[in-house]
Design a protein around this motif. Structure first.
Motif, PDB file in Angstrom:
ATOM      1  N   GLY A  47      37.171 -26.223   6.033  1.00 50.89           N
ATOM      2  CA  GLY A  47      38.013 -25.437   5.142  1.00 50.89           C
ATOM      3  C   GLY A  47      38.222 -24.021   5.652  1.00 50.89           C
ATOM      4  O   GLY A  47      38.379 -23.081   4.873  1.00 50.89           O
ATOM      5  N   ALA A  48      38.234 -23.871   6.993  1.00 54.24           N
ATOM      6  CA  ALA A  48      38.331 -22.544   7.594  1.00 54.24           C
ATOM      7  C   ALA A  48      39.620 -21.823   7.213  1.00 54.24           C
ATOM      8  O   ALA A  48      39.631 -20.592   7.084  1.00 54.24           O
ATOM      9  N   ASP A  49      40.706 -22.557   7.021  1.00 52.02           N
ATOM     10  CA  ASP A  49      41.966 -21.908   6.651  1.00 52.02           C
ATOM     11  C   ASP A  49      41.882 -21.287   5.255  1.00 52.02           C
ATOM     12  O   ASP A  49      42.417 -20.200   5.011  1.00 52.02           O
ATOM     13  N   ASP A  50      41.222 -21.969   4.326  1.00 46.70           N
ATOM     14  CA  ASP A  50      41.035 -21.403   2.987  1.00 46.70           C
ATOM     15  C   ASP A  50      40.205 -20.121   3.058  1.00 46.70           C
ATOM     16  O   ASP A  50      40.506 -19.136   2.368  1.00 46.70           O
ATOM     17  N   LEU A  51      39.157 -20.149   3.862  1.00 47.41           N
ATOM     18  CA  LEU A  51      38.308 -18.968   4.001  1.00 47.41           C
ATOM     19  C   LEU A  51      39.100 -17.823   4.628  1.00 47.41           C
ATOM     20  O   LEU A  51      39.000 -16.674   4.183  1.00 47.41           O
ATOM     21  N   PHE A  52      39.889 -18.130   5.649  1.00 46.66           N
ATOM     22  CA  PHE A  52      40.722 -17.108   6.281  1.00 46.66           C
ATOM     23  C   PHE A  52      41.658 -16.455   5.261  1.00 46.66           C
ATOM     24  O   PHE A  52      41.752 -15.219   5.170  1.00 46.66           O
ATOM     25  N   ASP A  53      42.362 -17.283   4.483  1.00 45.52           N
ATOM     26  CA  ASP A  53      43.298 -16.746   3.492  1.00 45.52           C
ATOM     27  C   ASP A  53      42.592 -15.837   2.490  1.00 45.52           C
ATOM     28  O   ASP A  53      43.110 -14.774   2.108  1.00 45.52           O
ATOM     29  N   HIS A  54      41.419 -16.254   2.055  1.00 48.49           N
ATOM     30  CA  HIS A  54      40.655 -15.451   1.093  1.00 48.49           C
ATOM     31  C   HIS A  54      40.285 -14.094   1.694  1.00 48.49           C
ATOM     32  O   HIS A  54      40.450 -13.049   1.035  1.00 48.49           O
ATOM     33  N   LEU A  55      39.796 -14.093   2.932  1.00 51.85           N
ATOM     34  CA  LEU A  55      39.354 -12.842   3.542  1.00 51.85           C
ATOM     35  C   LEU A  55      40.522 -11.903   3.817  1.00 51.85           C
ATOM     36  O   LEU A  55      40.417 -10.683   3.622  1.00 51.85           O
ATOM     37  N   VAL A  56      41.644 -12.444   4.258  1.00 46.31           N
ATOM     38  CA  VAL A  56      42.826 -11.604   4.491  1.00 46.31           C
ATOM     39  C   VAL A  56      43.201 -10.860   3.220  1.00 46.31           C
ATOM     40  O   VAL A  56      43.507  -9.657   3.249  1.00 46.31           O
ATOM     41  N   ASP A  57      43.152 -11.552   2.084  1.00 48.38           N
ATOM     42  CA  ASP A  57      43.607 -10.969   0.824  1.00 48.38           C
ATOM     43  C   ASP A  57      42.566 -10.088   0.145  1.00 48.38           C
ATOM     44  O   ASP A  57      42.923  -9.117  -0.541  1.00 48.38           O
ATOM     45  N   GLU A  58      41.285 -10.409   0.294  1.00 45.74           N
ATOM     46  CA  GLU A  58      40.256  -9.775  -0.524  1.00 45.74           C
ATOM     47  C   GLU A  58      39.428  -8.708   0.193  1.00 45.74           C
ATOM     48  O   GLU A  58      38.830  -7.853  -0.459  1.00 45.74           O
ATOM     49  N   VAL A  59      39.345  -8.746   1.507  1.00 47.93           N
ATOM     50  CA  VAL A  59      38.530  -7.770   2.238  1.00 47.93           C
ATOM     51  C   VAL A  59      39.246  -6.417   2.258  1.00 47.93           C
ATOM     52  O   VAL A  59      40.469  -6.361   2.486  1.00 47.93           O
ATOM     53  N   PRO A  60      38.531  -5.312   2.034  1.00 46.23           N
ATOM     54  CA  PRO A  60      39.149  -3.977   2.114  1.00 46.23           C
ATOM     55  C   PRO A  60      39.307  -3.537   3.573  1.00 46.23           C
ATOM     56  O   PRO A  60      38.543  -2.727   4.085  1.00 46.23           O
ATOM     57  N   TRP A  61      40.306  -4.070   4.235  1.00 46.36           N
ATOM     58  CA  TRP A  61      40.524  -3.771   5.653  1.00 46.36           C
ATOM     59  C   TRP A  61      40.882  -2.294   5.827  1.00 46.36           C
ATOM     60  O   TRP A  61      41.613  -1.726   5.016  1.00 46.36           O
ATOM     61  N   ARG A  62      40.410  -1.702   6.913  1.00 47.25           N
ATOM     62  CA  ARG A  62      40.741  -0.315   7.196  1.00 47.25           C
ATOM     63  C   ARG A  62      41.099  -0.156   8.675  1.00 47.25           C
ATOM     64  O   ARG A  62      40.594  -0.879   9.534  1.00 47.25           O
ATOM     65  N   ALA A  63      41.979   0.777   8.938  1.00 48.54           N
ATOM     66  CA  ALA A  63      42.321   1.143  10.313  1.00 48.54           C
ATOM     67  C   ALA A  63      41.449   2.316  10.730  1.00 48.54           C
ATOM     68  O   ALA A  63      41.090   3.168   9.908  1.00 48.54           O
ATOM     69  N   GLU A  64      41.098   2.351  12.009  1.00 51.36           N
ATOM     70  CA  GLU A  64      40.294   3.447  12.542  1.00 51.36           C
ATOM     71  C   GLU A  64      41.003   4.075  13.732  1.00 51.36           C
ATOM     72  O   GLU A  64      41.823   3.436  14.402  1.00 51.36           O
ATOM     73  N   ARG A  65      40.669   5.347  13.974  1.00 54.55           N
ATOM     74  CA  ARG A  65      41.119   6.053  15.168  1.00 54.55           C
ATOM     75  C   ARG A  65      39.893   6.563  15.911  1.00 54.55           C
ATOM     76  O   ARG A  65      38.927   7.002  15.277  1.00 54.55           O
ATOM     77  N   ARG A  66      39.923   6.509  17.232  1.00 56.45           N
ATOM     78  CA  ARG A  66      38.770   6.907  18.041  1.00 56.45           C
ATOM     79  C   ARG A  66      39.216   7.787  19.190  1.00 56.45           C
ATOM     80  O   ARG A  66      40.331   7.682  19.681  1.00 56.45           O
ATOM     81  N   GLN A  67      38.285   8.643  19.607  1.00 56.73           N
ATOM     82  CA  GLN A  67      38.537   9.481  20.761  1.00 56.73           C
ATOM     83  C   GLN A  67      38.515   8.640  22.023  1.00 56.73           C
ATOM     84  O   GLN A  67      37.569   7.883  22.269  1.00 56.73           O
ATOM     85  N   MET A  68      39.574   8.744  22.822  1.00 56.69           N
ATOM     86  CA  MET A  68      39.660   8.026  24.091  1.00 56.69           C
ATOM     87  C   MET A  68      40.044   9.037  25.159  1.00 56.69           C
ATOM     88  O   MET A  68      41.212   9.428  25.261  1.00 56.69           O
ATOM     89  N   TYR A  69      39.028   9.489  25.899  1.00 56.42           N
ATOM     90  CA  TYR A  69      39.236  10.516  26.907  1.00 56.42           C
ATOM     91  C   TYR A  69      39.789  11.777  26.234  1.00 56.42           C
ATOM     92  O   TYR A  69      39.113  12.403  25.440  1.00 56.42           O
ATOM     93  N   GLU A  70      41.034  12.149  26.510  1.00 52.83           N
ATOM     94  CA  GLU A  70      41.550  13.421  25.998  1.00 52.83           C
ATOM     95  C   GLU A  70      42.431  13.268  24.765  1.00 52.83           C
ATOM     96  O   GLU A  70      43.066  14.234  24.329  1.00 52.83           O
TER      97      GLU A  70
END
Length: 211
Positions: A47-70
């Motif tokens: 049932g991996a597709d069901d789990l995937f759909d649930h996580l896409v919708d329910e997880v509080p996804w966040r974008a990050e920014r990181r220092q890369m050289y300069e």
């Protein structure tokens, strides 16, 4: 953003939405050398597709920014992290973590505690060569177990310092466990791809003090 597909039927720990955690007994080990190894088990989660759909919708996804050289750059994937005191975003992940802890208890000597999640939105999202060496993984043997959900992507592994690259295609519900000295003596990555691929979620189970 969902992946369409049929729901597999499992026989162990049936959970909401038809998701089930299968036994780990048929997992196969591959020795990499220099004290490192990987265990691979296709289709560990039913049932991996069901789990995937649930996580896409329910997880509080966040974008990050990181220092890369300069300059500061966007991290090419979305992230979420569940510490050991946080309930995972789906009950099947708690069941999966407990199953891993039982299976590897003699070899690892401690339970898996945390769950880190990455959402690769398409082939432009990736993770560069690295080892999980923040914390104890820098100096001790440990394990990192990765559950793959959604579209298939290639996980690449290579010895630190260069060598032959090993490619493992991970599809929905597949499990790979990196153990021994793998985080110190090998590196892994998910490279970008020009192929048309859909979104993928990686769930990383780790012991305490390993990132």
């Amino acid at each position: 953003m969902t992946v369409q597909g049929s729901v597999l039927q499992g026989s162990l720990f049936d959970l909401d939405e038809g998701v089930a955690v299968r036994p780990l007994a048929p997992i196969v080990r591959e020795e990499l050398g220099r004290g490192a190894w990987i265990d691979v088990l296709p289709g560990w989660i039913a049932g991996a597709d069901d789990l995937f759909d649930h996580l896409v919708d329910e997880v509080p996804w966040r974008a990050e920014r990181r220092q890369m050289y300069e300059r500061v750059v966007d991290v090419p994937r979305l992230l979420s992290f569940y510490d050991e005191a946080d309930p995972p975003p789906h009950p099947s992940l708690a069941v999966a973590r407990e199953a891993l802890s039982r299976h590897y208890r003699l070899e690892l000597g401690e339970p898996f505690r945390t769950a880190g999640l990455c959402l690769y939105r398409d082939g432009r999202d990736s993770v560069a060569w690295h080892g999980d060496t923040i914390g104890r993984g820098k100096s001790e043997d440990t394990m990192v177990a990765i559950l793959s959900l959604g579209s298939a992507r290639f996980l690449h592994l290579r010895p630190r310092g260069g060598g032959v690259t090993i490619r493992k295609q991970l599809g929905p519900g597949d499990l790979i466990v990196m153990g021994g000295s793998c985080q110190r003596t090998w590196e892994h990555s998910i490279p970008k791809t020009a192929r048309p691929v859909g979104p993928r979620i990686s769930v990383q189970f780790r012991p305490r003090g390993v990132r």
